[in-house]
Design a protein around this motif. Sequence first.
Motif, PDB file in Angstrom:
ATOM      1  N   CYS A  47     -10.456  20.878  -5.441  1.00  0.00           N
ATOM      2  CA  CYS A  47     -10.124  21.030  -6.871  1.00  0.00           C
ATOM      3  C   CYS A  47     -11.313  21.495  -7.708  1.00  0.00           C
ATOM      4  O   CYS A  47     -11.126  21.941  -8.840  1.00  0.00           O
ATOM      5  N   VAL A  83       4.812  14.071  -4.820  1.00  0.00           N
ATOM      6  CA  VAL A  83       5.205  14.272  -6.226  1.00  0.00           C
ATOM      7  C   VAL A  83       4.074  14.913  -7.034  1.00  0.00           C
ATOM      8  O   VAL A  83       4.284  15.316  -8.183  1.00  0.00           O
ATOM      9  N   PHE A 132       1.722  17.588  -6.175  1.00  0.00           N
ATOM     10  CA  PHE A 132       1.116  18.906  -5.982  1.00  0.00           C
ATOM     11  C   PHE A 132       2.057  20.083  -6.242  1.00  0.00           C
ATOM     12  O   PHE A 132       3.273  19.945  -6.166  1.00  0.00           O
ATOM     13  N   GLY A 191      -4.820   7.328  -3.201  1.00  0.00           N
ATOM     14  CA  GLY A 191      -4.707   7.670  -4.622  1.00  0.00           C
ATOM     15  C   GLY A 191      -5.357   6.680  -5.569  1.00  0.00           C
ATOM     16  O   GLY A 191      -6.064   7.066  -6.502  1.00  0.00           O
TER      17      GLY A 191
HETATM   18  N1  ACO Z   1       7.649   6.965  -6.778  1.00  0.00           N
HETATM   19  C1  ACO Z   1       7.847   5.645  -6.943  1.00  0.00           C
HETATM   20  N2  ACO Z   1       6.957   4.735  -6.576  1.00  0.00           N
HETATM   21  C2  ACO Z   1       5.809   5.159  -6.014  1.00  0.00           C
HETATM   22  C3  ACO Z   1       5.541   6.522  -5.817  1.00  0.00           C
HETATM   23  C4  ACO Z   1       6.516   7.449  -6.216  1.00  0.00           C
HETATM   24  N3  ACO Z   1       6.364   8.780  -6.076  1.00  0.00           N
HETATM   25  N4  ACO Z   1       4.332   6.648  -5.251  1.00  0.00           N
HETATM   26  C5  ACO Z   1       3.845   5.406  -5.094  1.00  0.00           C
HETATM   27  N5  ACO Z   1       4.730   4.502  -5.554  1.00  0.00           N
HETATM   28  C6  ACO Z   1       4.635   3.055  -5.588  1.00  0.00           C
HETATM   29  C7  ACO Z   1       3.659   2.513  -4.567  1.00  0.00           C
HETATM   30  O1  ACO Z   1       4.254   2.382  -3.306  1.00  0.00           O
HETATM   31  C8  ACO Z   1       3.310   1.176  -5.177  1.00  0.00           C
HETATM   32  O2  ACO Z   1       4.332   0.253  -4.890  1.00  0.00           O
HETATM   33  P1  ACO Z   1       3.963  -1.267  -4.478  1.00  0.00           P
HETATM   34  O3  ACO Z   1       3.278  -1.824  -5.698  1.00  0.00           O
HETATM   35  O4  ACO Z   1       5.304  -1.856  -4.199  1.00  0.00           O
HETATM   36  O5  ACO Z   1       3.048  -1.164  -3.306  1.00  0.00           O
HETATM   37  C9  ACO Z   1       3.363   1.441  -6.674  1.00  0.00           C
HETATM   38  O6  ACO Z   1       4.126   2.651  -6.836  1.00  0.00           O
HETATM   39  C10 ACO Z   1       2.002   1.626  -7.328  1.00  0.00           C
HETATM   40  O7  ACO Z   1       1.238   2.494  -6.527  1.00  0.00           O
HETATM   41  P2  ACO Z   1      -0.215   2.897  -6.932  1.00  0.00           P
HETATM   42  O8  ACO Z   1      -0.809   3.730  -5.815  1.00  0.00           O
HETATM   43  O9  ACO Z   1      -0.987   1.699  -7.398  1.00  0.00           O
HETATM   44  O10 ACO Z   1       0.077   3.825  -8.204  1.00  0.00           O
HETATM   45  P3  ACO Z   1      -0.954   4.464  -9.196  1.00  0.00           P
HETATM   46  O11 ACO Z   1      -0.672   3.991 -10.537  1.00  0.00           O
HETATM   47  O12 ACO Z   1      -2.372   4.361  -8.681  1.00  0.00           O
HETATM   48  O13 ACO Z   1      -0.548   6.001  -9.131  1.00  0.00           O
HETATM   49  C11 ACO Z   1      -1.294   8.066  -8.150  1.00  0.00           C
HETATM   50  C12 ACO Z   1      -0.632   6.701  -7.905  1.00  0.00           C
HETATM   51  C13 ACO Z   1      -0.412   8.854  -9.096  1.00  0.00           C
HETATM   52  C14 ACO Z   1      -1.412   8.776  -6.826  1.00  0.00           C
HETATM   53  C15 ACO Z   1      -2.688   7.853  -8.775  1.00  0.00           C
HETATM   54  O14 ACO Z   1      -3.390   6.885  -8.054  1.00  0.00           O
HETATM   55  C16 ACO Z   1      -3.529   9.118  -8.828  1.00  0.00           C
HETATM   56  O15 ACO Z   1      -3.247  10.055  -9.546  1.00  0.00           O
HETATM   57  N6  ACO Z   1      -4.673   9.158  -8.085  1.00  0.00           N
HETATM   58  C17 ACO Z   1      -5.627  10.234  -8.139  1.00  0.00           C
HETATM   59  C18 ACO Z   1      -5.168  11.512  -7.479  1.00  0.00           C
HETATM   60  C19 ACO Z   1      -6.315  12.491  -7.514  1.00  0.00           C
HETATM   61  O16 ACO Z   1      -7.169  12.444  -8.371  1.00  0.00           O
HETATM   62  N7  ACO Z   1      -6.412  13.405  -6.565  1.00  0.00           N
HETATM   63  C20 ACO Z   1      -7.668  14.151  -6.535  1.00  0.00           C
HETATM   64  C21 ACO Z   1      -7.616  15.533  -6.489  1.00  0.00           C
HETATM   65  S1  ACO Z   1      -6.524  16.239  -5.317  1.00  0.00           S
HETATM   66  C22 ACO Z   1      -7.411  17.392  -4.358  1.00  0.00           C
HETATM   67  O17 ACO Z   1      -8.620  17.469  -4.331  1.00  0.00           O
HETATM   68  C23 ACO Z   1      -6.557  18.250  -3.448  1.00  0.00           C
END
Ligand code: ACO
Length: 325
Positions: free
Chosen positions: A113, A156, A158, A217
């Motif tokens: 990125c 969800v 990318f 994440g």
């Molecule tokens: N739909 C519904 N529920 C979901 C989904 C989804 N698509 N995805 C995860 N959940 C659930 C999880 O299973 C978890 O459930 P649990 O509590 O029963 O275990 C709950 O939601 C919370 O999950 P978290 O991982 O804590 O959610 P968070 O608020 O952290 O959001 C996310 C996840 C969106 C991935 C976030 O952490 C994020 O954006 N991280 C950074 C991503 C990033 O910066 N990437 C870097 C660059 S990419 C590159 O270089 C290619």
Amino acid sequence: MKKVGIIGVGEYLPDRILTNAHLEKMVDTSDEWITTRTGIKERHIAAAGQAASDLGVLAAQQALHNAKMKAEDLELIVVATITGDMPFPSTAAIIQDKLGAKKAVCFDISAACAGFVYGISIAQQFISNGTYKNALVIGTEVLSSVTDWKDRNTCVLFGDGAGAAVLAEVPKGGIISTYLGCDGSKVGILNMPGGGSRNPATHATVDNRMHFLKMEGNELFKIAVNTMTRAAETVLKQANMTFADIDLIIPHQANSRIIMAVAKKLGIPEERVYLNIERCGNMSSASMVTALCEAVLEGKVKRGDTVLLDVFGAGLVWGACIIEW
Ligand code: ACO
């Protein structure tokens, strides 16, 4: 040293749009979860057979048109991508041929990125020291090809797309300051384990879904907020500037909650932060350059404005850059 600026930008987003409603039918998720946790509503997805060079060449043609430059005059092409057409040769070489940019020296860089900011920093060095007169820097990704469509934690987030910028010597302004960084100890939290020399493609690597992107994440979220905040502060300090000197901040579009947390830490009002994540998702190296292109085409970046680019990605890598437009 010569001053170097961006003299033309372009983008290409594939026609097919995948909405959150479509994703609700593919994995156990909801529009409400995706919107509130990420800020994403829809993303563009490449057509079958459309590769990174196909997207990149269309963005490049628009950038060349806006820069009033012919492809045959290009001297350097740098392509930032983690989803190139093939492991080798470079996607830059494939794009050189499609553009007819016969004179250009070409190579790819892998900085996820952060790729576009790494790319313009490299191009700037070559132009400012007189090696080349101009450069085309492209960020192009077909992330749908490495997305595990059964993994709701990642699928969800990318999208696919490409952006391009033409750089050349400018009489004033241009790139004022650039800051880059890397922490290789965090390779494990965001990578694609299969297909390289560590785990060459076999039936077992395919069965074990190793040719898809893997991400911790939650861990990345916290690191992204702190790293992007520090990168913005560092580049401003280098330039002897403050946020009062910046008209618009364009952050990497990974998650609107990351972006707003960074803006809050830096004390920047939301209206000075550019977002296209709602329509595009995270397009890795293509996110920054398409956001910059859209901000310019929408008139949100005008001649004389100062913009700050702030990126973060797999590596982990990060970077920031201040440009007077
Ligand atoms: N739909 C519904 N529920 C979901 C989904 C989804 N698509 N995805 C995860 N959940 C659930 C999880 O299973 C978890 O459930 P649990 O509590 O029963 O275990 C709950 O939601 C919370 O999950 P978290 O991982 O804590 O959610 P968070 O608020 O952290 O959001 C996310 C996840 C969106 C991935 C976030 O952490 C994020 O954006 N991280 C950074 C991503 C990033 O910066 N990437 C870097 C660059 S990419 C590159 O270089 C290619």
